[in-house]
Write a protein that holds these residues in place. Structure first.
Motif, PDB file in Angstrom:
ATOM      1  N   GLY A   1     110.835  30.485 -84.344  1.00 20.13           N
ATOM      2  CA  GLY A   1     110.270  31.469 -83.431  1.00 20.13           C
ATOM      3  C   GLY A   1     110.838  31.347 -82.036  1.00 20.13           C
ATOM      4  N   GLN A   2     111.016  30.114 -81.546  1.00 21.70           N
ATOM      5  CA  GLN A   2     111.551  29.921 -80.205  1.00 21.70           C
ATOM      6  C   GLN A   2     113.005  30.369 -80.116  1.00 21.70           C
ATOM      7  N   GLN A   3     113.795  30.095 -81.149  1.00 22.70           N
ATOM      8  CA  GLN A   3     115.184  30.549 -81.153  1.00 22.70           C
ATOM      9  C   GLN A   3     115.259  32.068 -81.118  1.00 22.70           C
ATOM     10  N   ILE A   4     114.364  32.721 -81.827  1.00 27.53           N
ATOM     11  CA  ILE A   4     114.331  34.187 -81.817  1.00 27.53           C
ATOM     12  C   ILE A   4     113.930  34.690 -80.437  1.00 27.53           C
ATOM     13  N   ALA A   5     112.923  34.067 -79.841  1.00 26.25           N
ATOM     14  CA  ALA A   5     112.490  34.463 -78.497  1.00 26.25           C
ATOM     15  C   ALA A   5     113.619  34.295 -77.493  1.00 26.25           C
ATOM     16  N   ASP A   6     114.421  33.233 -77.640  1.00 28.73           N
ATOM     17  CA  ASP A   6     115.521  32.969 -76.721  1.00 28.73           C
ATOM     18  C   ASP A   6     116.627  34.017 -76.818  1.00 28.73           C
ATOM     19  N   GLU A   7     116.661  34.781 -77.899  1.00 27.41           N
ATOM     20  CA  GLU A   7     117.672  35.833 -78.037  1.00 27.41           C
ATOM     21  C   GLU A   7     117.399  37.008 -77.104  1.00 27.41           C
ATOM     22  N   GLY A   8     116.171  37.115 -76.581  1.00 25.71           N
ATOM     23  CA  GLY A   8     115.856  38.163 -75.620  1.00 25.71           C
ATOM     24  C   GLY A   8     115.926  39.566 -76.181  1.00 25.71           C
ATOM     25  N   LEU A   9     115.437  39.754 -77.396  1.00 23.75           N
ATOM     26  CA  LEU A   9     115.422  41.091 -78.006  1.00 23.75           C
ATOM     27  C   LEU A   9     114.251  41.888 -77.432  1.00 23.75           C
ATOM     28  N   HIS A  10     114.539  42.822 -76.562  1.00 22.40           N
ATOM     29  CA  HIS A  10     113.481  43.606 -75.927  1.00 22.40           C
ATOM     30  C   HIS A  10     112.902  44.616 -76.925  1.00 22.40           C
ATOM     31  N   ASP A  11     111.580  44.700 -76.932  1.00 23.48           N
ATOM     32  CA  ASP A  11     110.852  45.658 -77.760  1.00 23.48           C
ATOM     33  C   ASP A  11     110.979  45.379 -79.251  1.00 23.48           C
TER      34      ASP A  11
ATOM     35  N   ILE B   1     120.624  48.372 -84.031  1.00 28.93           N
ATOM     36  CA  ILE B   1     119.599  49.415 -84.100  1.00 28.93           C
ATOM     37  C   ILE B   1     119.125  49.802 -82.700  1.00 28.93           C
ATOM     38  N   THR B   2     118.993  48.831 -81.821  1.00 24.54           N
ATOM     39  CA  THR B   2     118.624  49.126 -80.434  1.00 24.54           C
ATOM     40  C   THR B   2     119.655  50.051 -79.799  1.00 24.54           C
ATOM     41  N   SER B   3     120.935  49.800 -80.041  1.00 21.96           N
ATOM     42  CA  SER B   3     122.002  50.650 -79.494  1.00 21.96           C
ATOM     43  C   SER B   3     121.962  52.042 -80.098  1.00 21.96           C
ATOM     44  N   ILE B   4     121.692  52.133 -81.403  1.00 19.02           N
ATOM     45  CA  ILE B   4     121.600  53.440 -82.054  1.00 19.02           C
ATOM     46  C   ILE B   4     120.471  54.260 -81.437  1.00 19.02           C
ATOM     47  N   ALA B   5     119.330  53.632 -81.234  1.00 22.99           N
ATOM     48  CA  ALA B   5     118.199  54.343 -80.637  1.00 22.99           C
ATOM     49  C   ALA B   5     118.515  54.777 -79.209  1.00 22.99           C
TER      50      ALA B   5
ATOM     51  N   ARG C   1     113.206  55.729 -77.663  1.00 24.59           N
ATOM     52  CA  ARG C   1     112.633  54.524 -77.060  1.00 24.59           C
ATOM     53  C   ARG C   1     112.041  53.627 -78.134  1.00 24.59           C
ATOM     54  N   LEU C   2     112.280  52.315 -78.005  1.00 25.13           N
ATOM     55  CA  LEU C   2     111.662  51.325 -78.878  1.00 25.13           C
ATOM     56  C   LEU C   2     110.408  50.781 -78.214  1.00 25.13           C
ATOM     57  N   GLU C   3     109.406  50.457 -79.023  1.00 24.88           N
ATOM     58  CA  GLU C   3     108.227  49.787 -78.485  1.00 24.88           C
ATOM     59  C   GLU C   3     107.614  48.911 -79.571  1.00 24.88           C
ATOM     60  N   SER C   4     107.073  47.766 -79.119  1.00 25.23           N
ATOM     61  CA  SER C   4     106.502  46.809 -80.069  1.00 25.23           C
ATOM     62  C   SER C   4     105.036  46.498 -79.795  1.00 25.23           C
TER      63      SER C   4
END
Length: 268
Positions: free
Chosen positions: A57-67, A137-141, A147-150
């Motif tokens: 989970g921390q490694q994923i958070a460190d990737e900085g994937l917004h939304d 996918i973020t770039s495609i959107a 807009r992406l939202e989580s």
């Protein structure tokens, strides 16, 4: 060239480009130190292993994937679309990118949005393949002005409290047409092979009555925990316990029915 099975699953064209045609099939150019085919394959295997390693989970958070939210071994987001036709176009673009990467998302197309979930089934979690596809996918959107939202994205599990799950899980497996999984990585749980119904897991409890037999576990992004607690309290609920935060919080409705808000934090 016959590719190893684990390389071919990434897409043979990508694998060949990564190795380099000259190193494997072409004649070496004078003055250049080309790696041997064995060394090239060893390097590819190491790269492919890194790509398929399950991330924490921390490694994923460190990737900085917004939304994007990390929920129960998968990355999830919602792409807000103007209408069904626009959403379908976005789905088609994602499908093309996924085919090129040979790594495929779960997509749920609705009139106003597209829900996306990414997971690496062979690793039972998120890997660098999912991170790469999420960025695509973020770039495609963005290119489609979507807009992406989580914030509203969540993942539901149902927990059944029982003193003896061995005697009841065959019933629930049958009536829900689910698959029973057990072992160190699963505990004892029921999963829908089509991933439409929430996973059911069995929580050991006493046999005293009365007792709440079912409770929902709602997995959310850590940033959404406090807003949901605030909304629950405003609706007449109660915060029963935060002793296990930030892994989970226990809340209850005005009648005492309990629910857990869960996150990836502080979990192995």
């Amino acid at each position: 060239m016959q590719l190893p099975k684990e390389v071919a699953c990434l897409g043979s064209s990508h694998a060949v480009r990564t190795i380099g045609h000259g190193a494997l099939t072409g004649a070496p150019s004078p003055g250049l130190d080309y790696p041997s085919p064995a060394a090239s394959l060893t390097g590819l295997a190491a790269w492919e292993h890194d790509l398929m390693t399950r991330l924490t989970g921390q490694q994923i958070a460190d990737e900085g994937l917004h939304d994007w939210a990390y929920l129960l071994d998968g990355l999830q987001t919602r792409i807000l679309t103007r209408d069904f036709t626009t959403g379908l176009a976005v789905v088609n673009a994602i499908g093309t990118a996924a085919e090129n990467m040979n790594h495929h998302p779960h997509l749920d197309l609705r009139c106003s949005h597209v829900d996306v979930r990414l997971t690496s089934h062979d690793e039972r979690g998120v890997t660098d393949r999912d991170i790469r596809l999420a960025r695509t996918i973020t770039s495609i959107a963005a290119d489609a002005s979507m807009r992406l939202e989580s914030a509203a994205v969540s993942r539901l599990e149902l927990a059944l409290d029982t003193p003896a799950h061995e005697s009841i899980h065959p019933f629930w497996t049958a009536v829900l047409a689910m698959k029973h999984l057990s072992g160190p990585e699963f505990g004892d749980e029921l999963r829908d092979p089509a991933d439409h119904l929430p996973t059911i897991w069995f929580q050991t409890s006493g046999s005293e009555e009365p007792r709440q037999r079912w409770h929902p576990d709602v997995w959310v992004d850590p940033a959404q925990v406090q807003p949901r607690i605030d909304a629950a309290l405003a609706a007449g609920g109660e915060l029963v316990s935060s002793a296990d935060a930030p892994s989970f919080w226990v809340l209850a409705d005005p009648e005492g029915n309990r629910v857990c808000l869960c996150t990836w934090q502080h979990r192995t």
